[in-house]
Every structure is written in C-alpha cells, then in structure tokens.
Design a protein around this motif. Structure first.
Motif, short mmCIF file in Angstrom:
data_model
loop_
_atom_site.label_atom_id
_atom_site.label_comp_id
_atom_site.label_asym_id
_atom_site.label_seq_id
_atom_site.Cartn_x
_atom_site.Cartn_y
_atom_site.Cartn_z
N ASP A 143 0.79 -1.24 0.00
CA ASP A 143 0.00 0.00 0.00
C ASP A 143 0.82 1.29 0.00
O ASP A 143 0.33 2.34 0.38
CB ASP A 143 -0.95 0.02 1.20
N ARG A 144 2.07 1.24 -0.44
CA ARG A 144 2.88 2.46 -0.43
C ARG A 144 2.40 3.49 -1.44
O ARG A 144 2.76 4.65 -1.35
CB ARG A 144 4.35 2.11 -0.67
N GLY A 151 -2.46 10.56 10.15
CA GLY A 151 -1.63 10.11 11.27
C GLY A 151 -1.04 8.73 11.13
O GLY A 151 -0.17 8.35 11.92
N ASP A 152 -1.47 7.95 10.16
CA ASP A 152 -0.90 6.62 9.94
C ASP A 152 0.50 6.76 9.35
O ASP A 152 0.68 7.42 8.31
CB ASP A 152 -1.77 5.79 8.99
N VAL A 153 1.49 6.16 9.98
CA VAL A 153 2.87 6.29 9.50
C VAL A 153 3.59 4.95 9.58
O VAL A 153 3.23 4.06 10.36
CB VAL A 153 3.67 7.34 10.30
N PHE A 154 4.63 4.85 8.77
CA PHE A 154 5.55 3.72 8.80
C PHE A 154 6.90 4.24 9.25
O PHE A 154 7.34 5.30 8.83
CB PHE A 154 5.66 3.06 7.43
N LEU A 155 7.57 3.50 10.13
CA LEU A 155 8.85 3.93 10.67
C LEU A 155 10.00 3.35 9.87
O LEU A 155 10.06 2.13 9.64
CB LEU A 155 8.99 3.48 12.13
N GLU A 181 12.47 7.84 11.05
CA GLU A 181 11.70 8.78 10.26
C GLU A 181 10.28 8.25 10.14
O GLU A 181 10.06 7.04 10.02
CB GLU A 181 12.33 8.95 8.87
N LEU A 182 9.31 9.16 10.19
CA LEU A 182 7.90 8.80 10.13
C LEU A 182 7.38 9.13 8.73
O LEU A 182 7.30 10.30 8.36
CB LEU A 182 7.11 9.57 11.19
N ARG A 183 7.03 8.11 8.00
CA ARG A 183 6.54 8.31 6.64
C ARG A 183 5.06 7.94 6.54
O ARG A 183 4.69 6.83 6.92
CB ARG A 183 7.35 7.47 5.65
N PRO A 184 4.23 8.84 6.06
CA PRO A 184 2.80 8.52 5.91
C PRO A 184 2.62 7.25 5.10
O PRO A 184 3.27 7.06 4.07
CB PRO A 184 2.25 9.74 5.18
N ARG A 185 1.74 6.38 5.56
CA ARG A 185 1.57 5.08 4.89
C ARG A 185 0.13 4.61 5.04
O ARG A 185 -0.46 4.72 6.11
CB ARG A 185 2.52 4.05 5.51
N ARG A 227 6.78 -1.40 13.34
CA ARG A 227 7.23 -0.37 12.41
C ARG A 227 6.06 0.48 11.92
O ARG A 227 6.18 1.16 10.92
CB ARG A 227 7.94 -1.02 11.22
N PHE A 228 4.94 0.42 12.60
CA PHE A 228 3.81 1.23 12.16
C PHE A 228 3.17 1.92 13.36
O PHE A 228 3.30 1.48 14.50
CB PHE A 228 2.77 0.39 11.43
N ARG A 229 2.51 3.02 13.08
CA ARG A 229 1.75 3.73 14.09
C ARG A 229 0.36 4.00 13.54
O ARG A 229 0.21 4.45 12.40
CB ARG A 229 2.42 5.06 14.47
N ILE A 230 -0.65 3.69 14.33
CA ILE A 230 -2.03 3.93 13.94
C ILE A 230 -2.39 5.36 14.31
O ILE A 230 -2.20 5.79 15.44
CB ILE A 230 -2.98 2.93 14.62
N GLY A 231 -2.92 6.10 13.36
CA GLY A 231 -3.16 7.53 13.54
C GLY A 231 -4.46 7.89 14.21
O GLY A 231 -4.89 7.26 15.18
#
Length: 262
Positions: A143-144, A151-155, A181-185, A227-231
């Motif tokens: 899904d890149r 707020g959803d990001v991949f580290l 680094e926090l990249r929107p994903r 490696r992910f954060r739920i926004g």
C-alpha cells in the motif's frame, strides 16, 4: 493460472494437479498471506522449488466440499478475465458461460474477493484472529502507493540527521531503539483483510485498533518490534470506509521507485 495453449519457460515452473478444483484451491492457498508468511520464515530472496515443495498447506481432503466449491468460485471470478481461461470459468459455472463481463473487474470488489479468500485460507490453517492480525503486520511493502489515513505512518531507520528533516513527533522520533523517520503510509490491505477475517469468525470489531493489537494480539504498535503507528482513526470499520472514500484500493501492487523506499 496458465491456459492450456500457453507456453512457459524455465522461469515459469508449473504445478500440476489431478483436477481443476485442486488447482484453484492450491492457487488460493499459495497466494494467501498465511502461506506467504510461512515461506518468509525460510527464505530471504529467491523462492526455489526446494522451498516450495516443503511448504505446509492444508490437506485437500480435509477441506469441506462446500468450502472447496466457494474457493473455486471466488478464484474463478478473480482469474478468468480473458478468453484463454473461459474453459476454467465454464467448468466452475456450467450454467453461466464465460463472457468478457463474467470475471470481476472492479478493483475494490476484486480486493474484497481476495480478502475473503485470504480469510478462508487463514481458517483452514487454523489461525486465530489475533494470530492472523500479527501475520498481517509482517508485510511492510504493501500500500505504499495508496493515500494514507490521517496520522498513519511507517517507521524507517534514521540517524541524527533525521532531526533536520522536519518536526519531532511528526516527521521523526527518537526512541530508546534509535532514530526513526515517520513516513505517511496506508494500511488499507491489512485493515480490510483483518476486518474480513473478524467478520468471518464473528469476532467483535475493535473501535480502538491500537489497543486491540496491544491487549488482544500481544503486538504493541508502540513497541520495539513495530514499524507502524495507527493515527487518528482507530475504529477498524471506520478505517476501511474512510480509506475507501479517500481513494485507497487494497491489494494493488506497489510500484518501484526511490519515493517508495523503506
């Protein structure tokens, strides 16, 4: 599947089965997240016949007949998009001869079919909803190309220089494990697959997905292994519905390119 009048060289190894039904069932199993995750435990780059031949798959004769039939119908709707596979379609749907419009071509409906197939296969492997959820976190390249939820990001791993790339907490973070680094994903494929399995297993759908991962699945989104954060959107149903409204499409292969690195 390869049609009967098509050729394949040494780069296209073929698996032969005793029946069309076995072929479609095997196809669904081998293309599932469940079997893929098992294979990833054993290989790093090249998938050779030696690895494939030792892959554990559900025993065909243990699969209920109605489940095999459902798998065949769903697989045919996904695969029989050209006249070369009309014979396969006609065998699965003898009362509805193949036409160009027979197979499902809508991208979202195709994704829903794939999620249903993945759910069926996960059940055949005997996975709990929690186990399946953890498995779905192991596919970081999905899904890149899809628009992410707020707020959803991949580290991705960073360093001291990451501080110069933006704002702390928004573009980068420093933890006890280092700089990231926090990249929107987007996580639309994972969310849809998990929601579909939960519905199949009649499991309560979480309204706070991050807490559910931590408390039920034993996988802390804020932990060192994540490696992910739920926004901002935590409700799983709302996540899928909002992602769809935003134009995200599950199960679409990611294109290659430096902008998608990580």
């Amino acid at each position: 599947m390869i049609g009967p009048d098509n050729l394949g060289g040494n780069k296209v190894p073929c698996l032969m089965t005793d029946s069309l039904e076995q072929s479609l069932v095997l196809l669904a199993i081998l293309c599932s997240f469940s079997s893929d995750s098992l294979m990833r435990l054993r290989i790093s780059t090249n998938l050779t016949w030696n690895f494939l031949s030792n892959l554990a798959v559900p025993k065909y004769t243990d699969i209920p007949e109605d489940t095999r039939q459902k798998i065949c119908q769903l697989a045919a709707k996904l695969n029989c998009t050209t006249p070369e596979l009309a014979e396969v379609w006609n065998a699965v749907f003898p009362d509805s001869p193949w036409t160009y419009s027979s197979a499902e071509r809508n991208l979202w409906k195709r994704a829903e079919i794939r999620a249903r197939l993945d759910a069926i296969v996960a059940e055949l492997y005997g996975l709990t909803v929690e186990e399946y959820a953890v498995i779905l976190t192991g596919f970081p390249l999905l899904d890149r190309d899809q628009p992410p939820l707020s707020g959803d990001v991949f580290l991705t791993e960073g360093n001291e220089a990451s501080k110069n790339k933006g704002e702390e907490g928004k573009d980068w973070i420093e933890t006890e494990w280092g700089f990231f680094e926090l990249r929107p994903r987007s996580f639309i494929t994972r969310d849809l697959a998990l929601l579909t399995y939960m519905q199949r297993k009649e499991c309560p759908v979480p309204q706070k997905l991050d807490e559910w991962y931590r408390d039920k699945a034993g996988f802390n989104p804020e932990g060192s292994l994540s490696r992910f954060r739920i926004g901002d959107i935590k409700d799983l149903i709302e996540r899928v519905e909002t992602a769809k409204k935003n134009g995200a499409v599950p199960y679409i292969p990611t294109t290659r390119g430096e902008e998608n690195a990580g």
